[in-house]
Design a protein around this motif. Structure first.
Motif, PDB file in Angstrom:
ATOM      1  N   LEU A  27      53.535  36.585  36.163  1.00 15.98           N
ATOM      2  CA  LEU A  27      53.926  37.114  34.854  1.00 15.98           C
ATOM      3  C   LEU A  27      53.385  36.186  33.781  1.00 15.98           C
ATOM      4  CD1 LEU A  27      55.748  39.095  33.141  1.00 15.98           C
ATOM      5  CD2 LEU A  27      57.612  37.480  33.531  1.00 15.98           C
ATOM      6  N   ALA A  28      52.816  36.772  32.718  1.00 16.63           N
ATOM      7  CA  ALA A  28      52.302  35.980  31.604  1.00 16.63           C
ATOM      8  C   ALA A  28      52.785  36.563  30.290  1.00 16.63           C
ATOM      9  CB  ALA A  28      50.771  35.949  31.635  1.00 16.63           C
ATOM     10  N   PHE A  29      53.004  35.679  29.291  1.00 17.74           N
ATOM     11  CA  PHE A  29      53.547  36.081  27.986  1.00 17.74           C
ATOM     12  C   PHE A  29      52.625  35.655  26.853  1.00 17.74           C
ATOM     13  CE2 PHE A  29      57.348  35.588  30.623  1.00 17.74           C
ATOM     14  CZ  PHE A  29      58.079  36.724  30.302  1.00 17.74           C
ATOM     15  N   ASN A  30      52.731  36.372  25.739  1.00 17.26           N
ATOM     16  CA  ASN A  30      52.118  35.940  24.481  1.00 17.26           C
ATOM     17  C   ASN A  30      53.085  36.253  23.349  1.00 17.26           C
ATOM     18  OD1 ASN A  30      50.015  35.035  22.670  1.00 17.26           O
ATOM     19  ND2 ASN A  30      49.775  37.178  22.100  1.00 17.26           N
ATOM     20  N   ASP A  31      53.511  35.208  22.622  1.00 16.74           N
ATOM     21  CA  ASP A  31      54.511  35.379  21.563  1.00 16.74           C
ATOM     22  C   ASP A  31      53.904  35.651  20.195  1.00 16.74           C
ATOM     23  OD1 ASP A  31      56.783  35.011  23.187  1.00 16.74           O
ATOM     24  OD2 ASP A  31      56.487  32.846  23.158  1.00 16.74           O
TER      25      ASP A  31
END
Length: 222
Positions: A27-31
């Motif tokens: 899982l990867a995020f970008n805020d």
């Protein structure tokens, strides 16, 4: 085995998730909401490489279809469509509000009302039962003290999502409860695997984001 790439760029935080059957692999995020478009494709490539897969091993791509950010929805759906077209694999679309409701359904006693902040006192919202059956379809709503009064008179409602923070000071009924839980692409995988197994796929050519409201941009003064 099914290998599904899940994409959620509908809200402020974007995320991508690689899932094998019901197992979350990565899982990867970008805020940074302004950077979703530049971030998404490299994040997908890194996710696949890190887990030892190539794009042509994907069995489907799932995406949150809206409502949400106009730009975010276009970014996510365009990426999903492009991958599906190039790889000749099916597209799965999941409503963003349904995704949000699924995250909190175990905490609900009766009904679930996810809300997405649409600026000022407006939200995008819908109402679901615990089985994620749609009671009230997705729509735009201006919040005030009378919202949901008739439903709250007979039903317990669990409100969630960014928009519910604006409702909380207005509604004091004992049947109203609020959750701070948030959703991401890993939660999307729990719904996309069901669609995959049931062969519930979106039309690659004609699927559009669920905007609810038309995009409006005021003209700049000369």
């Amino acid at each position: 085995m099914s290998l599904i790439l899940n994409i959620d760029t509908a809200l402020n935080t974007a995320s991508v998730c690689l899932a094998k059957d019901e197992e979350i692999l990565s899982l990867a995020f970008n805020d940074d909401q302004t950077d979703h478009a530049a971030w998404l494709h490299p994040a997908i490539a890194e996710l696949l490489q890190k887990n030892g897969f190539s794009p042509n091993q994907l069995d489907a791509v799932a995406v949150s279809i809206g409502p949400g950010s106009y730009t975010g929805l276009r970014v996510g759906l365009s990426a999903a469509k492009g991958l599906c077209y190039a790889l000749k694999i099916p597209l799965i679309t999941i409503g963003t509000l349904k995704l949000m409701a699924n995250v909190v359904k175990e905490d609900a006693n009766s009904l679930i009302c996810p809300m997405i902040d649409a600026r000022r006192m407006e939200v995008f919202t819908a109402v679901y039962n615990k089985q994620l059956g749609e009671i009230i379809p997705a729509h735009a709503l201006l919040l005030d003290e009378t919202c949901f009064a008739s439903l709250l008179a007979t039903e317990k409602i669990l409100f969630c999502g960014t928009g519910s923070k604006k409702l909380q000071p207005l509604v004091t009924h004992l049947n109203a409860t609020f959750s701070g839980e948030t959703s991401n692409a890993s939660n999307l995988s729990a719904l996309s695997i069901v669609n995959f197994r049931n062969n519930e796929f979106a039309d690659l050519a004609y699927t559009e984001p669920l905007y609810i409201k038309e995009f409006y941009s005021p003209a700049h003064k000369a």
